[in-house]
Scaffold this motif. Structure first.
Motif, short mmCIF file in Angstrom:
data_model
loop_
_atom_site.label_atom_id
_atom_site.label_comp_id
_atom_site.label_asym_id
_atom_site.label_seq_id
_atom_site.Cartn_x
_atom_site.Cartn_y
_atom_site.Cartn_z
N ASP A 90 28.84 -99.35 0.67
CA ASP A 90 28.58 -97.92 0.83
C ASP A 90 29.31 -97.15 -0.28
O ASP A 90 30.24 -96.40 -0.02
N CYS A 91 28.86 -97.38 -1.51
CA CYS A 91 29.54 -96.80 -2.67
C CYS A 91 28.90 -95.50 -3.17
O CYS A 91 29.17 -95.06 -4.29
N ASN A 92 28.04 -94.91 -2.37
CA ASN A 92 27.46 -93.60 -2.70
C ASN A 92 26.76 -93.60 -4.06
O ASN A 92 26.87 -92.64 -4.84
N GLY A 93 26.06 -94.68 -4.36
CA GLY A 93 25.34 -94.76 -5.62
C GLY A 93 26.17 -95.27 -6.79
O GLY A 93 25.63 -95.49 -7.88
N GLN A 94 27.47 -95.46 -6.57
CA GLN A 94 28.33 -96.00 -7.61
C GLN A 94 28.32 -97.54 -7.53
O GLN A 94 27.61 -98.12 -6.71
N LEU A 95 29.12 -98.18 -8.35
CA LEU A 95 29.18 -99.63 -8.38
C LEU A 95 30.27 -100.15 -7.44
O LEU A 95 31.30 -99.52 -7.26
N GLN A 96 30.02 -101.31 -6.85
CA GLN A 96 31.03 -101.94 -6.00
C GLN A 96 31.72 -103.06 -6.76
O GLN A 96 31.07 -103.92 -7.34
N TYR A 97 33.05 -103.03 -6.75
CA TYR A 97 33.85 -104.06 -7.39
C TYR A 97 34.22 -105.12 -6.36
O TYR A 97 34.60 -104.79 -5.23
N ASN A 98 34.12 -106.39 -6.75
CA ASN A 98 34.40 -107.48 -5.82
C ASN A 98 35.19 -108.59 -6.49
O ASN A 98 34.90 -108.97 -7.63
N ILE A 99 36.18 -109.12 -5.78
CA ILE A 99 36.85 -110.36 -6.20
C ILE A 99 36.05 -111.51 -5.60
O ILE A 99 35.73 -111.51 -4.41
N ILE A 100 35.74 -112.50 -6.42
CA ILE A 100 34.86 -113.59 -5.97
C ILE A 100 35.56 -114.51 -4.97
O ILE A 100 34.99 -114.84 -3.93
N LYS A 101 36.78 -114.93 -5.27
CA LYS A 101 37.49 -115.86 -4.38
C LYS A 101 38.83 -115.25 -3.98
O LYS A 101 39.62 -114.84 -4.83
N SER A 102 39.09 -115.22 -2.68
CA SER A 102 40.34 -114.65 -2.19
C SER A 102 40.58 -115.09 -0.76
O SER A 102 39.63 -115.37 -0.02
N ASN A 103 41.83 -115.15 -0.36
CA ASN A 103 42.14 -115.42 1.04
C ASN A 103 42.61 -114.15 1.75
O ASN A 103 43.19 -114.20 2.83
N TRP A 104 42.35 -113.01 1.12
CA TRP A 104 42.68 -111.71 1.71
C TRP A 104 41.43 -111.08 2.32
O TRP A 104 40.31 -111.39 1.92
#
Length: 207
Positions: A90-104
């Motif tokens: 739900d980024c309001n038309g902006q881009l979403q940043y994601n870490i590919i691998k994480s245990n968080w």
């Protein structure tokens, strides 16, 4: 013949465990205006394909530009100063940043930390989480400080009590939780942890 009801319960338990195992991967770390530095770009209409391809090539981050049908995979973190309002999917038309691998796991965003909490400068959300490995909670605040400083707080989950929830954005406090890494007992292991934390909070370059 396996009794149906116990077998059904077994399937539910298995499904629950699988969900927990993958929950931390594909980790939301915010919304932003742009991704300038990236290593790979290709065309796809599907975020799941974007994630899978970037993961298979061992990149650290990915962003799916849905409006353009593009996927970008990258190693270095998105600039903190580019952060915009929005939450997971739900980024309001902006881009979403994601870490590919994480245990968080991402929890929510807050307006401000507790008064006694000390913010430690780092240069990315990932650096913050790496440095907070022995703790339950990592709190990352993207700032406008050049060249993109992310402040970090490590704490326990009970210390979040009394903090006011808000929409995620630049200068807000993004809260992540995980099962803490056991604190080492040997001197050698303690030294290794200290070195890892020093590198996380004082990295030599882009993280």
């Amino acid at each position: 013949m396996i009794p149906i009801f116990p077998f059904f319960l077994f399937l539910l338990a298995l499904q629950s465990n699988l969900i927990q195992l993958v929950k931390g991967d594909n980790l939301f770390i915010g919304c932003g205006f742009e991704v300038v530095n990236y290593e790979m770009i290709f065309t796809t209409d599907y975020s799941s394909v974007c994630y899978t391809m970037c993961k298979s090539h061992s990149y650290t981050y990915y962003t799916h530009k849905a409006a353009m049908g593009q996927c970008v995979c990258y190693i270095y973190p998105p600039p903190a100063a580019e952060y915009m309002p929005g939450g997971p999917e739900d980024c309001n038309g902006q881009l979403q940043y994601n870490i590919i691998k994480s245990n968080w796991n991402f929890q929510k965003c807050y307006k401000s930390p507790r008064s006694y909490m000390e913010e430690i400068p780092s240069d990315s959300f990932k650096a913050c989480m790496d440095g907070c490995a022995p703790h339950q909670i990592a709190i990352a605040r993207p700032t406008g400080i050049f060249p993109g400083q992310t402040n970090c707080v490590c704490c326990g989950e009970d210390e979040l009590d009394g903090m006011e929830e808000t929409e995620c954005d630049l200068e807000k406090y993004y809260v992540f939780s995980h099962t803490p890494t056991p604190v080492p007992t040997t001197k050698r292991s303690q030294r290794s942890l200290a070195i890892a934390q020093r590198q996380a909070f004082n990295p030599p370059g882009p993280y």
